[in-house]
Enzyme design. Structure first.
Site: not given
Ligand code: TXE
Length: 485
Positions: A173, A248, A282, A383
């Site tokens: 996904k 990660e 990140c 972050e």
């Molecule tokens: O990330 P999410 P978001 C950090 C950054 C950002 C914060 C939130 O600080 O502001 O995270 O971003 C899926 N079960 N990073 O909300 O929600 C979601 O659909 C399974 C750092 O966009 O973590 C997407 O495909 N999956 C980071 C993926 O997880 C779930 C990069 C990431 O989304 C889920 C992005 C669940 N319960 C944001 N909830 C990095 N480390 O590179 C969400 N997802």
């Protein structure tokens, strides 16, 4: 345009015929729909993956490798189309999509196409016990890959390529915020001759589609990149199910600058490590720590260079800083800036939203530099994941190290110095998964990638990824002593 799921080798609408809007962040308007997939769609994808597994896991390494290499070649043949799609969906400058995101997605496939042919396993002779052990490295079965929006195809393929190379079938996904290039990848996989069901791509929200993947009893391993809170939630679901898990997560990475560094190289790299991809990487060095003796010089030079960055239409070749990925994310980043003063910071540059000509509704924000005095302030502890960096000074090595490690995260660190002994001391003592010395974001795909502390568990990259996506089995064979022994 309508994006569809890719299940069992074909494009499919979501079963409930439910759809989500997809935005172009450069203009702030809806330009397409994506499936709002539910459990039933994930079930279908898992079924297809299960059916495909016996054949794929027994496909010769040569053929697996050839197919993955074809995917890489086709991505490069269609580089411009993919780069434009990535930029439209994400808001990142086109020159970044062209030079980094899409080439790296292709490299992920070509790297693991080769790596799997060189993947060793161990044998141990139990001397005196008349037995020989060897380790079978077997694919796990059906695995789940969930990726974020900041480097959409780059991170999506970083997980899928080793999983497939190792002989697994995948239910993946992409982020609902940036689904387009993952959708286009399905077409490439069909052209490359990837058998039906080996890779299945299901689009939708994290808490529904993502959660259904994470909680599915037939998915035996999850590789996830995203926010730390989401990672914690995923861990709480998968732990009692005893799934293999690679996380990660976020970072709050220090960029430590000593007076003896190569100043010009440090300055130009620090511009990139602060604001590349609008700071939405990140690995960005969002906490800049500068030795006291060069602090004032750095401060004025840094501000001057940042002021030269061109913010604007992501599709323009000259743009350095494009749009923030989404409106909610823009609001989150802006709220940190708004609170900056209350959090003990003073804004040295930027901090304001921008209207780009002809793209008034787009999500644009100036690169922002905030001076802080206390590492414990929220700006230095949380972050932000946007074009916002803080700067503060330090007096010597001990203070620099203490400040660098004084956060809950531990993903990457950068150190600028020409002192070899100091380089070694910092390499040993920094609490992070990656230490860059006199460089940033220089990536060799053979190296272990991942973080310490709240930045995640496990490592991907090179042999680590192939280890993650296989199950090691110890086979112990006892043999009878012959007359000669
Ligand atoms: O990330 P999410 P978001 C950090 C950054 C950002 C914060 C939130 O600080 O502001 O995270 O971003 C899926 N079960 N990073 O909300 O929600 C979601 O659909 C399974 C750092 O966009 O973590 C997407 O495909 N999956 C980071 C993926 O997880 C779930 C990069 C990431 O989304 C889920 C992005 C669940 N319960 C944001 N909830 C990095 N480390 O590179 C969400 N997802």
């Amino acid at each position: 345009m309508k994006i569809q799921n890719y299940i069992n080798g074909e494009y499919k609408d979501p079963m409930a015929d439910s759809w989500l809007d997809n935005y172009d962040p450069s203009v702030g308007v809806v330009y397409g729909q994506i499936p709002n997939s539910l459990e039933e769609d994930v079930d279908l994808a898992v079924e297809a993956a299960e059916d495909a597994f016996p054949h794929w896991s027994n496909t010769t390494l040569e053929l697996r490798s050839t197919i993955l290499q074809r995917i890489a070649d086709l991505l490069l043949e269609n580089l411009e189309e993919f780069a434009r799609a990535e930029t439209k969906d994400n808001g990142k400058p086109i020159q970044l999509s062209r030079s980094i995101d899409i080439p790296r997605a292709a490299s992920n496939f070509s790297f693991f196409a080769k790596a799997i042919t060189q993947f060793p396993s161990e044998s141990h002779e139990s001397v005196g016990l008349d037995a020989i052990n060897f380790t079978l490295r077997q694919p796990i079965g059906v695995v789940g890959c969930i990726s974020p929006w900041n480097l959409p195809l780059y991170l999506f393929t970083w997980k899928i390529a080793p999983a497939l190379a190792a002989g697994n079938c995948v239910v993946a996904k992409p982020s609902e915020v940036t689904p387009l290039t993952a959708y286009m990848l399905a077409d490439i996989c069909m052209q490359a001759g990837l058998p039906a069901g080996v890779l299945n791509i299901v689009h939708g929200l994290g808490q529904t589609t993502g959660q259904a993947i994470v909680a599915h009893p037939k998915i035996k391993a999850i590789s996830f990149t995203g926010g730390t809170d989401t990672g914690a939630k995923i861990a709480s679901i998968t732990a009692p199910m005893f799934k293999k898990l690679s996380l990660e997560l976020g970072g709050k990475n220090p960029n430590i600058i000593f007076a003896d560094c190569d100043y010009d190289k440090m300055l130009s790299t620090t511009i990139r490590s602060s604001f590349a991809n609008q700071g939405q990487i990140c690995l960005c060095g969002s906490r800049i720590l500068v030795e006291e003796s060069i602090y004032d010089r750095f401060k004025s030079d840094f501000i001057e260079k940042v002021a030269e960055l061109r913010i604007g239409n992501p599709m323009d070749d000259q743009t350095d800083i494009g749009a923030i990925v989404s409106k909610p994310h823009l609001q989150k980043v802006v709220s940190y800036i708004d609170n900056a003063k209350a959090m003990g910071g003073s804004i040295l540059y930027g901090g304001k939203e921008l209207a780009v000509e002809g793209m008034q509704k787009g999500y644009y924000l100036q690169p922002t530099i905030i001076e802080v005095k206390d590492n414990q302030c929220q700006l230095n502890q949380e972050e932000i994941f946007g074009p916002v960096v803080t700067i503060m000074s330090f007096k010597g090595e001990d203070e620099a190290l203490q400040l660098a490690n004084d956060v809950k995260y531990g993903l990457s660190s950068t150190v600028w110095t020409n002192d070899l002994n100091r380089t070694m001391r910092f390499s040993k003592n920094l609490q992070s998964g990656i230490v860059w010395v006199n460089t940033w974001m220089l990536r060799d795909l053979r190296t272990p990638f991942g973080g310490q502390k709240d930045s995640g568990v496990g490592r991907e990259g090179g042999v680590e990824a192939l280890r993650f996506f296989t199950e090691p089995k110890n086979v112990c064979i006892s043999f009878e002593k012959g007359k000669s022994s």
